[in-house]
Design a protein around this motif. Structure first.
Motif, PDB file in Angstrom:
ATOM      1  N   ASP A 195      13.127  10.476  -5.806  1.00  0.00           N
ATOM      2  CA  ASP A 195      13.525  11.581  -5.704  1.00  0.00           C
ATOM      3  C   ASP A 195      13.403  12.283  -4.090  1.00  0.00           C
ATOM      4  OD1 ASP A 195      10.061  12.946  -5.101  1.00  0.00           O
ATOM      5  OD2 ASP A 195      10.499  10.773  -6.009  1.00  0.00           O
ATOM      6  N   LEU A 196      13.040  11.244  -3.215  1.00  0.00           N
ATOM      7  CA  LEU A 196      13.005  11.688  -1.769  1.00  0.00           C
ATOM      8  C   LEU A 196      14.419  11.795  -1.440  1.00  0.00           C
ATOM      9  CD1 LEU A 196       9.809   9.798  -0.758  1.00  0.00           C
ATOM     10  CD2 LEU A 196      10.024  12.246  -1.001  1.00  0.00           C
ATOM     11  N   PRO A 249      -4.982  -3.165  -6.508  1.00  0.00           N
ATOM     12  CA  PRO A 249      -4.940  -2.518  -5.100  1.00  0.00           C
ATOM     13  C   PRO A 249      -3.794  -3.333  -4.414  1.00  0.00           C
ATOM     14  CG  PRO A 249      -7.000  -3.850  -5.688  1.00  0.00           C
ATOM     15  CD  PRO A 249      -6.252  -4.126  -6.729  1.00  0.00           C
ATOM     16  N   GLY A 250      -3.285  -2.612  -3.177  1.00  0.00           N
ATOM     17  CA  GLY A 250      -2.280  -2.830  -2.360  1.00  0.00           C
ATOM     18  C   GLY A 250      -2.699  -3.547  -1.203  1.00  0.00           C
ATOM     19  N   ASN A 256      11.069   2.732  -6.553  1.00  0.00           N
ATOM     20  CA  ASN A 256      10.183   4.128  -6.732  1.00  0.00           C
ATOM     21  C   ASN A 256      10.790   5.082  -5.655  1.00  0.00           C
ATOM     22  OD1 ASN A 256       8.333   5.830  -7.845  1.00  0.00           O
ATOM     23  ND2 ASN A 256       6.731   4.982  -6.511  1.00  0.00           N
ATOM     24  N   SER A 287      -0.542   3.680  -8.429  1.00  0.00           N
ATOM     25  CA  SER A 287      -1.412   4.315  -9.072  1.00  0.00           C
ATOM     26  C   SER A 287      -0.742   5.597  -9.735  1.00  0.00           C
ATOM     27  CB  SER A 287      -2.652   4.791  -8.281  1.00  0.00           C
ATOM     28  OG  SER A 287      -3.263   3.766  -7.625  1.00  0.00           O
ATOM     29  N   THR A 288       0.163   6.173  -8.950  1.00  0.00           N
ATOM     30  CA  THR A 288       0.868   7.248  -9.395  1.00  0.00           C
ATOM     31  C   THR A 288       1.825   6.742 -10.724  1.00  0.00           C
ATOM     32  OG1 THR A 288       1.139   8.157  -7.030  1.00  0.00           O
ATOM     33  CG2 THR A 288       2.576   9.090  -8.898  1.00  0.00           C
ATOM     34  N   VAL A 342       1.046  -1.214  -0.121  1.00  0.00           N
ATOM     35  CA  VAL A 342      -0.030  -0.030   0.034  1.00  0.00           C
ATOM     36  C   VAL A 342       0.720   1.218  -0.051  1.00  0.00           C
ATOM     37  CG1 VAL A 342      -1.749   1.357   1.422  1.00  0.00           C
ATOM     38  CG2 VAL A 342      -1.840  -0.978   1.183  1.00  0.00           C
ATOM     39  N   ASP A 343       0.579   2.026  -0.851  1.00  0.00           N
ATOM     40  CA  ASP A 343       0.992   3.512  -0.831  1.00  0.00           C
ATOM     41  C   ASP A 343       2.567   3.469  -1.629  1.00  0.00           C
ATOM     42  OD1 ASP A 343      -0.904   4.827   0.004  1.00  0.00           O
ATOM     43  OD2 ASP A 343      -0.100   5.447   1.996  1.00  0.00           O
ATOM     44  N   HIS A 344       3.114   2.447  -2.006  1.00  0.00           N
ATOM     45  CA  HIS A 344       4.588   2.528  -2.763  1.00  0.00           C
ATOM     46  C   HIS A 344       4.433   2.988  -3.895  1.00  0.00           C
ATOM     47  CE1 HIS A 344       6.677  -0.383   0.027  1.00  0.00           C
ATOM     48  NE2 HIS A 344       6.120   0.444   0.804  1.00  0.00           N
ATOM     49  N   GLY A 345       3.209   3.649  -4.559  1.00  0.00           N
ATOM     50  CA  GLY A 345       3.008   4.438  -5.470  1.00  0.00           C
ATOM     51  C   GLY A 345       2.573   3.842  -7.073  1.00  0.00           C
ATOM     52  N   GLY A 377      -8.157   7.730  -1.527  1.00  0.00           N
ATOM     53  CA  GLY A 377      -6.678   7.905  -1.963  1.00  0.00           C
ATOM     54  C   GLY A 377      -5.957   6.476  -2.164  1.00  0.00           C
ATOM     55  N   ILE A 378      -7.111   5.460  -2.198  1.00  0.00           N
ATOM     56  CA  ILE A 378      -6.567   4.117  -2.143  1.00  0.00           C
ATOM     57  C   ILE A 378      -7.224   3.365  -3.590  1.00  0.00           C
ATOM     58  CG2 ILE A 378      -5.944   3.804   0.241  1.00  0.00           C
ATOM     59  CD1 ILE A 378      -8.570   2.052   0.181  1.00  0.00           C
ATOM     60  N   GLN A 393      -6.142  10.480  -9.375  1.00  0.00           N
ATOM     61  CA  GLN A 393      -5.337   9.410 -10.155  1.00  0.00           C
ATOM     62  C   GLN A 393      -6.266   8.793 -11.073  1.00  0.00           C
ATOM     63  OE1 GLN A 393      -4.132   7.328  -6.745  1.00  0.00           O
ATOM     64  NE2 GLN A 393      -1.983   8.216  -6.917  1.00  0.00           N
TER      65      GLN A 393
HETATM   66  P1  GTP Z   1      -2.757   1.931  -3.191  1.00  0.00           P
HETATM   67  O1  GTP Z   1      -3.576   2.358  -4.449  1.00  0.00           O
HETATM   68  O2  GTP Z   1      -3.786   2.676  -1.758  1.00  0.00           O
HETATM   69  O3  GTP Z   1      -2.317   0.632  -3.001  1.00  0.00           O
HETATM   70  O4  GTP Z   1      -1.691   3.108  -3.286  1.00  0.00           O
HETATM   71  P2  GTP Z   1      -0.563   3.020  -4.439  1.00  0.00           P
HETATM   72  O5  GTP Z   1       0.595   2.012  -4.324  1.00  0.00           O
HETATM   73  O6  GTP Z   1      -1.302   3.201  -5.581  1.00  0.00           O
HETATM   74  O7  GTP Z   1       0.045   4.448  -4.098  1.00  0.00           O
HETATM   75  P3  GTP Z   1      -0.313   6.045  -4.698  1.00  0.00           P
HETATM   76  O8  GTP Z   1       0.159   5.681  -6.262  1.00  0.00           O
HETATM   77  O9  GTP Z   1      -1.422   6.297  -4.288  1.00  0.00           O
HETATM   78  O10 GTP Z   1       0.717   6.722  -3.843  1.00  0.00           O
HETATM   79  C1  GTP Z   1       1.108   6.840  -2.712  1.00  0.00           C
HETATM   80  C2  GTP Z   1       1.704   8.063  -2.265  1.00  0.00           C
HETATM   81  O11 GTP Z   1       2.986   8.395  -2.669  1.00  0.00           O
HETATM   82  C3  GTP Z   1       0.922   9.270  -2.839  1.00  0.00           C
HETATM   83  O12 GTP Z   1       1.018  10.516  -2.121  1.00  0.00           O
HETATM   84  C4  GTP Z   1       1.717   9.735  -3.842  1.00  0.00           C
HETATM   85  O13 GTP Z   1       1.876  10.914  -4.363  1.00  0.00           O
HETATM   86  C5  GTP Z   1       3.355   9.388  -3.449  1.00  0.00           C
HETATM   87  N1  GTP Z   1       4.203   8.997  -4.515  1.00  0.00           N
HETATM   88  C6  GTP Z   1       3.853   7.740  -5.491  1.00  0.00           C
HETATM   89  N2  GTP Z   1       5.069   7.833  -6.056  1.00  0.00           N
HETATM   90  C7  GTP Z   1       6.086   8.807  -5.826  1.00  0.00           C
HETATM   91  C8  GTP Z   1       7.441   9.210  -5.960  1.00  0.00           C
HETATM   92  O14 GTP Z   1       8.079   8.629  -6.991  1.00  0.00           O
HETATM   93  N3  GTP Z   1       8.041  10.108  -5.221  1.00  0.00           N
HETATM   94  C9  GTP Z   1       7.434  10.815  -4.265  1.00  0.00           C
HETATM   95  N4  GTP Z   1       8.202  11.802  -3.650  1.00  0.00           N
HETATM   96  N5  GTP Z   1       6.160  10.469  -3.885  1.00  0.00           N
HETATM   97  C10 GTP Z   1       5.482   9.537  -4.479  1.00  0.00           C
END
Ligand code: GTP
Length: 616
Positions: free
Chosen positions: A144-145, A89-90, A141, A20-21, A15-18, A62-63, A50
């Motif tokens: 940039d951080l 989904p994660g 992923n 969807s982004t 979850v949240d590893h990015g 946001g998921i 997204q």
């Molecule tokens: P679920 O769909 O809930 O499983 O999450 P997900 O894995 O799709 O993650 P999502 O793409 O929603 O990203 C989670 C958070 O990380 C968001 O706030 C994004 O903006 C942030 N994020 C994703 N990729 C990056 C990246 O490469 N760099 C940074 N700084 N933030 C990122």
């Protein structure tokens, strides 16, 4: 596009590893959507649109809840490639969605956050993909951080997982800035195999396609998402669904780019949608195989229904809304076949449904979808697991409803033992928190099975725990006891004997069925006492004395009384406005029908009533 220029992949991650982004960046780079001004994209998850998270509930939280599919075109060395991407989904509750998507792809991008490293769901999703025979490409992923440690994370992946790439080959990307994403697309083209079925021979073979998702579209009816395994399908074809044996005429075929884009045909190796004029939404069985009527084919896979883990009663706030609730549930369960549905009648809540879910988040998301997509206000009872009751005559009864638990006299004469479901949980944590996590396992009737060190800093703990405990506070306790650093995952591990008892709440001697629950004997007294205190706090004073009792296995373990008070509901309306007074009385009367806890006597305001019913 020739078969050898097709690539199919899913994106999997914790979850949240990015995910969807990254999917958004892939869509932008391939021109499927217009590039957006990065400055206009908020940093708050809720502000970011997204593209593939298109359910209201997904935007709100946001998921990702539903897996999404999109076909992309990418040019490499002058040739155009077709990429079929599935965003998944994660969260553990949506595992079945991941499994379903993986059945339709051959490759997986395993996304790992460079600041977080390997987490419990990284391992779980990896295992799922690995067991299904997919080729897995780890992608690091968020480079940039400032706190990103891509090399250390690559080493962790290398140590914990088996992948067909060396750690120095793992692509480093920033899904946020787009850095490395074009190179990733090139790598997908160069290193991933085309779908095995995407050969010229397969295209000429009889049609065989897997239905892996479906939803309802207001204009076109039921839309079926298919992975074509062999052959080709076009408008006007007559096809048969293997599981239901229904016959359909294809009225539209197309790809998702990401909008529905009609096409002339779909061929082996492609993923796309079909409109079949299905009469009922329930006709589309996810996992089913379709073929041409003239050339019957064996199914691609056997359809195994998802087994729900938690169950809850769902009732309309207002009984007149039962038909609307029935419709809403029907349409949402087509979209989400992992929900099981049965009718239920409750003494306290009237007529409704007993629904089964894959976990509490799944249930919450469902409730939110009822509210957001169908404007349905519902009462949802406390989630419970399904227990097995072994009778003296050797038969086994399974119940997921505490209201149906036998009473103590019946238990004494007919029942030999009870069993409850267990899970094996995997916890990934920095070494510092191992002690705290093991004591949490102990507090939850858990059994520590194994500890593995992934490197000097991270450890993987395996433990057996009762599912009922995992579902309630375990997740938040794991986070609390590890300052948010540990993650956890679980898989079902069968049933085990358990000393289970029923906790009842009685008001003036009458049990309130919607508040009863099943617990291990060691935890039951505390639950009964907590209920009595909570009710004492909210019942306030009524028109009668109210005796509140908490019982464990038929014995009262806690008791309180709330003294009566006399009140006039209309006294605060001064003046002689008769209509206002009538309106208020009517409203109070209507409200009362849903706010009475027992025998029409205890009145509560709707919010209190709702929170009592739905929060254990
Ligand atoms: P679920 O769909 O809930 O499983 O999450 P997900 O894995 O799709 O993650 P999502 O793409 O929603 O990203 C989670 C958070 O990380 C968001 O706030 C994004 O903006 C942030 N994020 C994703 N990729 C990056 C990246 O490469 N760099 C940074 N700084 N933030 C990122």
């Amino acid at each position: 596009i020739p078969p050898e220029r097709i690539r199919g992949f899913s994106i999997i991650a914790h979850v949240d590893h990015g995910k969807s982004t990254l999917a958004d960046r892939l869509l932008e780079l391939t021109g499927a959507i217009a590039k957006r001004d990065p400055a206009a994209t908020g940093t708050d998850k809720k502000e970011q649109e997204q593209v593939l998270d298109n359910l209201a509930v997904e935007k709100n939280r946001g998921i990702t809840v539903k897996a999404q599919t999109v076909s992309l075109l990418w040019k490499r060395r002058g040739e155009v490639y077709l990429l079929n991407l599935i965003d998944t989904p994660g969260h553990v509750d949506f595992h079945y969605e991941v499994a379903r998507s993986l059945a339709a792809s051959q490759n997986a991008l395993l996304l790992v956050d460079a600041t977080q490293g390997v987490q419990a769901q990284t391992v779980a999703n990896y295992t799922l993909a690995f067991d299904m025979g997919l080729d897995i490409l780890p992608v690091i992923n968020k480079i940039d951080l400032p706190s990103a440690q891509p090399e250390a994370v690559a080493d962790q992946i290398d140590a914990a997982l088996v992948v067909p790439f060396a750690s120095h080959e793992f692509p480093h990307v920033s899904a946020k800035t787009g850095e490395g994403v074009a190179a990733l697309l090139d790598l997908i083209v160069d290193r991933m195999a085309p779908p095995p079925e995407a050969s010229v021979a397969a295209r000429d073979a009889p049609l065989r396609m897997l239905l892996f998702d479906s939803w309802y579209n207001a204009y076109k009816g039921v839309i079926c998402l298919m992975a074509v395994k062999t052959g080709r399908v076009r408008v006007g074809d007559t096809v048969v669904a293997h599981a239901t044996q229904h016959v359909y005429t294809v009225t539209e075929v197309g790809i998702l780019a990401p909008a529905m884009t009609p096409a002339a045909t779909l061929s082996a190796g492609q993923v796309g949608y079909l409109c079949l004029n299905m009469k009922k939404k329930s006709e589309s069985v996810v996992g089913d195989t379709f073929y041409h009527r003239a050339r019957p084919q064996p199914p691609v896979q056997t359809v195994t229904p998802v087994k729900p883990l938690v169950h809850a009663g769902v009732f309309p706030m207002d009984p007149v809304e039962l038909p609307a609730l029935t419709d809403a549930i029907e349409s949402l369960t087509v979209h989400d076949p992992a929900i099981s549905v049965a009718k239920e009648t409750s003494g306290t809540l009237g007529q409704g449904f007993r629904l089964g879910f894959c976990g509490n988040l799944h249930m919450d998301v469902f409730r939110e979808r009822l509210e957001m997509e169908h404007q349905m206000e519902t009462l949802i009872t406390h989630p419970t697991v399904a227990y097995r009751l072994l009778k003296n005559d050797g038969t086994v009864v399974v119940t997921n409803n505490p209201a149906r638990w036998p009473d103590e006299a019946e238990i004494a004469s007919h029942y030999a033992a009870f069993e409850e479901p267990f899970v094996v949980a995997t916890l990934l944590s920095p070494v510092t928190y191992v002690g705290a996590l093991l004591s949490l396992v102990g507090d939850n009737r858990g059994e520590h099975l194994d500890t593995t060190y992934l490197d000097d800093h991270r450890v993987m703990i395996k433990a057996r725990l009762p599912l009922a405990n995992v579902l309630t506070r375990f997740h938040s306790d794991v986070k609390a006891r590890s300052s948010g650093y540990a993650s956890f995952e679980y898989t079902e591990a069968g049933y085990r004997r358990s000393d289970l008892v029923k906790v009842r709440v009685l008001l003036n001697g009458e049990p309130v069925d919607a508040l009863s629950s099943i617990h291990h004997r060691s935890e039951a007294n505390a639950v009964a006492r907590a209920w009595v205190q909570r009710l004492k706090g909210v019942i306030k004073r009524q028109l009668i004395d109210v005796a509140i009792q908490g019982q464990v296995a038929g014995k009262t373990v806690a008791r309180e009384t709330v003294k009566q008070v006399v009140k006039d509901v209309t006294q605060w309306i001064y003046g002689g406005d008769r209509t206002r007074k009538d309106k208020l009385l009517a409203k109070v009367k209507r409200g009362k029908s849903r706010m009475r806890l027992f025998a029409n006597k205890i009145e509560l305001d709707p919010e209190t009533f709702r929170s009592l019913i739905s929060q254990p």
